[in-house]
Design a protein around this motif. Structure first.
Motif, PDB file in Angstrom:
ATOM      1  N   TYR A  39       0.829  -1.212   0.000  1.00 44.53           N
ATOM      2  CA  TYR A  39       0.000   0.000   0.000  1.00 44.53           C
ATOM      3  C   TYR A  39       0.862   1.260   0.000  1.00 44.53           C
ATOM      4  O   TYR A  39       1.802   1.376   0.784  1.00 44.53           O
ATOM      5  CB  TYR A  39      -0.921  -0.001   1.221  1.00 44.53           C
ATOM      6  CG  TYR A  39      -1.794   1.226   1.335  1.00 44.53           C
ATOM      7  CD1 TYR A  39      -2.968   1.322   0.596  1.00 44.53           C
ATOM      8  CD2 TYR A  39      -1.443   2.277   2.168  1.00 44.53           C
ATOM      9  CE1 TYR A  39      -3.781   2.438   0.702  1.00 44.53           C
ATOM     10  CE2 TYR A  39      -2.250   3.398   2.278  1.00 44.53           C
ATOM     11  CZ  TYR A  39      -3.412   3.477   1.545  1.00 44.53           C
ATOM     12  OH  TYR A  39      -4.212   4.586   1.646  1.00 44.53           O
ATOM     13  N   ILE A  40       0.498   2.190  -0.891  1.00 43.50           N
ATOM     14  CA  ILE A  40       1.131   3.503  -0.958  1.00 43.50           C
ATOM     15  C   ILE A  40       0.105   4.569  -0.543  1.00 43.50           C
ATOM     16  O   ILE A  40       0.328   5.329   0.371  1.00 43.50           O
ATOM     17  CB  ILE A  40       1.646   3.829  -2.381  1.00 43.50           C
ATOM     18  CG1 ILE A  40       2.649   2.782  -2.849  1.00 43.50           C
ATOM     19  CG2 ILE A  40       2.194   5.240  -2.467  1.00 43.50           C
ATOM     20  CD1 ILE A  40       4.023   2.925  -2.287  1.00 43.50           C
ATOM     21  N   ASP A  41      -1.008   4.600  -1.294  1.00 43.73           N
ATOM     22  CA  ASP A  41      -2.093   5.531  -1.013  1.00 43.73           C
ATOM     23  C   ASP A  41      -3.343   5.063  -1.760  1.00 43.73           C
ATOM     24  O   ASP A  41      -3.291   4.067  -2.486  1.00 43.73           O
ATOM     25  CB  ASP A  41      -1.710   6.977  -1.387  1.00 43.73           C
ATOM     26  CG  ASP A  41      -1.331   7.140  -2.850  1.00 43.73           C
ATOM     27  OD1 ASP A  41      -1.978   6.534  -3.738  1.00 43.73           O
ATOM     28  OD2 ASP A  41      -0.369   7.877  -3.127  1.00 43.73           O
ATOM     29  N   GLU A  42      -4.437   5.771  -1.593  1.00 38.65           N
ATOM     30  CA  GLU A  42      -5.716   5.344  -2.166  1.00 38.65           C
ATOM     31  C   GLU A  42      -5.819   5.572  -3.672  1.00 38.65           C
ATOM     32  O   GLU A  42      -6.757   5.123  -4.296  1.00 38.65           O
ATOM     33  CB  GLU A  42      -6.874   6.025  -1.433  1.00 38.65           C
ATOM     34  CG  GLU A  42      -6.982   5.553  -0.005  1.00 38.65           C
ATOM     35  CD  GLU A  42      -8.195   6.083   0.746  1.00 38.65           C
ATOM     36  OE1 GLU A  42      -9.055   6.756   0.124  1.00 38.65           O
ATOM     37  OE2 GLU A  42      -8.293   5.811   1.948  1.00 38.65           O
ATOM     38  N   GLN A  43      -4.844   6.260  -4.272  1.00 39.50           N
ATOM     39  CA  GLN A  43      -4.849   6.493  -5.720  1.00 39.50           C
ATOM     40  C   GLN A  43      -3.867   5.589  -6.457  1.00 39.50           C
ATOM     41  O   GLN A  43      -3.779   5.644  -7.684  1.00 39.50           O
ATOM     42  CB  GLN A  43      -4.498   7.953  -6.040  1.00 39.50           C
ATOM     43  CG  GLN A  43      -5.537   8.954  -5.601  1.00 39.50           C
ATOM     44  CD  GLN A  43      -5.514   9.211  -4.106  1.00 39.50           C
ATOM     45  OE1 GLN A  43      -4.455   9.353  -3.500  1.00 39.50           O
ATOM     46  NE2 GLN A  43      -6.682   9.265  -3.500  1.00 39.50           N
ATOM     47  N   THR A  44      -3.118   4.771  -5.729  1.00 42.66           N
ATOM     48  CA  THR A  44      -2.115   3.898  -6.339  1.00 42.66           C
ATOM     49  C   THR A  44      -2.547   2.446  -6.208  1.00 42.66           C
ATOM     50  O   THR A  44      -2.550   1.910  -5.103  1.00 42.66           O
ATOM     51  CB  THR A  44      -0.743   4.091  -5.665  1.00 42.66           C
ATOM     52  OG1 THR A  44      -0.369   5.476  -5.738  1.00 42.66           O
ATOM     53  CG2 THR A  44       0.325   3.242  -6.334  1.00 42.66           C
ATOM     54  N   PRO A  45      -2.943   1.812  -7.317  1.00 45.47           N
ATOM     55  CA  PRO A  45      -3.321   0.400  -7.232  1.00 45.47           C
ATOM     56  C   PRO A  45      -2.127  -0.469  -6.846  1.00 45.47           C
ATOM     57  O   PRO A  45      -0.996  -0.198  -7.247  1.00 45.47           O
ATOM     58  CB  PRO A  45      -3.785   0.052  -8.647  1.00 45.47           C
ATOM     59  CG  PRO A  45      -4.025   1.353  -9.324  1.00 45.47           C
ATOM     60  CD  PRO A  45      -3.107   2.334  -8.672  1.00 45.47           C
ATOM     61  N   GLU A  46      -2.417  -1.500  -6.074  1.00 45.25           N
ATOM     62  CA  GLU A  46      -1.387  -2.469  -5.697  1.00 45.25           C
ATOM     63  C   GLU A  46      -1.460  -3.658  -6.642  1.00 45.25           C
ATOM     64  O   GLU A  46      -2.527  -4.212  -6.882  1.00 45.25           O
ATOM     65  CB  GLU A  46      -1.590  -2.926  -4.261  1.00 45.25           C
ATOM     66  CG  GLU A  46      -0.485  -3.832  -3.792  1.00 45.25           C
ATOM     67  CD  GLU A  46      -0.610  -4.214  -2.337  1.00 45.25           C
ATOM     68  OE1 GLU A  46       0.011  -5.235  -1.960  1.00 45.25           O
ATOM     69  OE2 GLU A  46      -1.327  -3.529  -1.584  1.00 45.25           O
ATOM     70  N   LEU A  47      -0.321  -4.031  -7.158  1.00 48.71           N
ATOM     71  CA  LEU A  47      -0.207  -5.082  -8.160  1.00 48.71           C
ATOM     72  C   LEU A  47       0.122  -6.417  -7.518  1.00 48.71           C
ATOM     73  O   LEU A  47       0.875  -6.476  -6.548  1.00 48.71           O
ATOM     74  CB  LEU A  47       0.902  -4.669  -9.130  1.00 48.71           C
ATOM     75  CG  LEU A  47       1.129  -5.527 -10.354  1.00 48.71           C
ATOM     76  CD1 LEU A  47       1.493  -4.643 -11.515  1.00 48.71           C
ATOM     77  CD2 LEU A  47       2.225  -6.528 -10.090  1.00 48.71           C
TER      78      LEU A  47
END
Length: 123
Positions: A39-47
């Protein structure tokens, strides 16, 4: 595909004959309250990616990752993140080759992020 609307995408690798070859890659948006390991933030999807033993060493992972990065760009995302065990040298090499960079650690895993080079008119 069956993901959540507005942030989930999955790609499955098939042979030319239309048979699954044993690999899939996906991304999903998480919230601060419901985080994944990368997790980075709510705008960055996790792959995430999984390749069966039959699909390994054939370039399936690279093809899936490149396709998923293109999909993320087409979907308007400017970055992707993931979590990887740094001892998994095969995966780590692939992610670094594709431009992912370490941006943190969670337990024994690294969090990595890729800035997607979107055309200026899409920024």
């Amino acid at each position: 595909m069956g993901g959540r609307e507005g942030g989930d995408r999955a790609i499955i690798a098939y042979t030319n004959e239309g048979n699954p070859i044993g690999g899939a890659a996906w991304y999903r948006l998480f919230t601060k309250e419901n985080q994944g390991y990368g997790y980075i933030d709510e705008q960055t999807p996790e792959l995430g990616i999984a390749i069966s033993s039959e699909g390994r060493g054939k370039g399936v992972g690279t093809i899936l990752m490149k396709s998923l990065i293109k999909s993320a760009n087409d979907d308007g995302f400017s970055s992707l993140s993931l979590s990887v065990d740094p001892d998994n040298l095969t995966a780590l090499h692939l992610y670094q080759k594709l431009g992912f960079q370490k941006c943190g650690e969670s337990g024994t895993s690294w969090t990595m992020v890729l800035a997607i080079n979107r055309p200026p008119h899409l920024r």
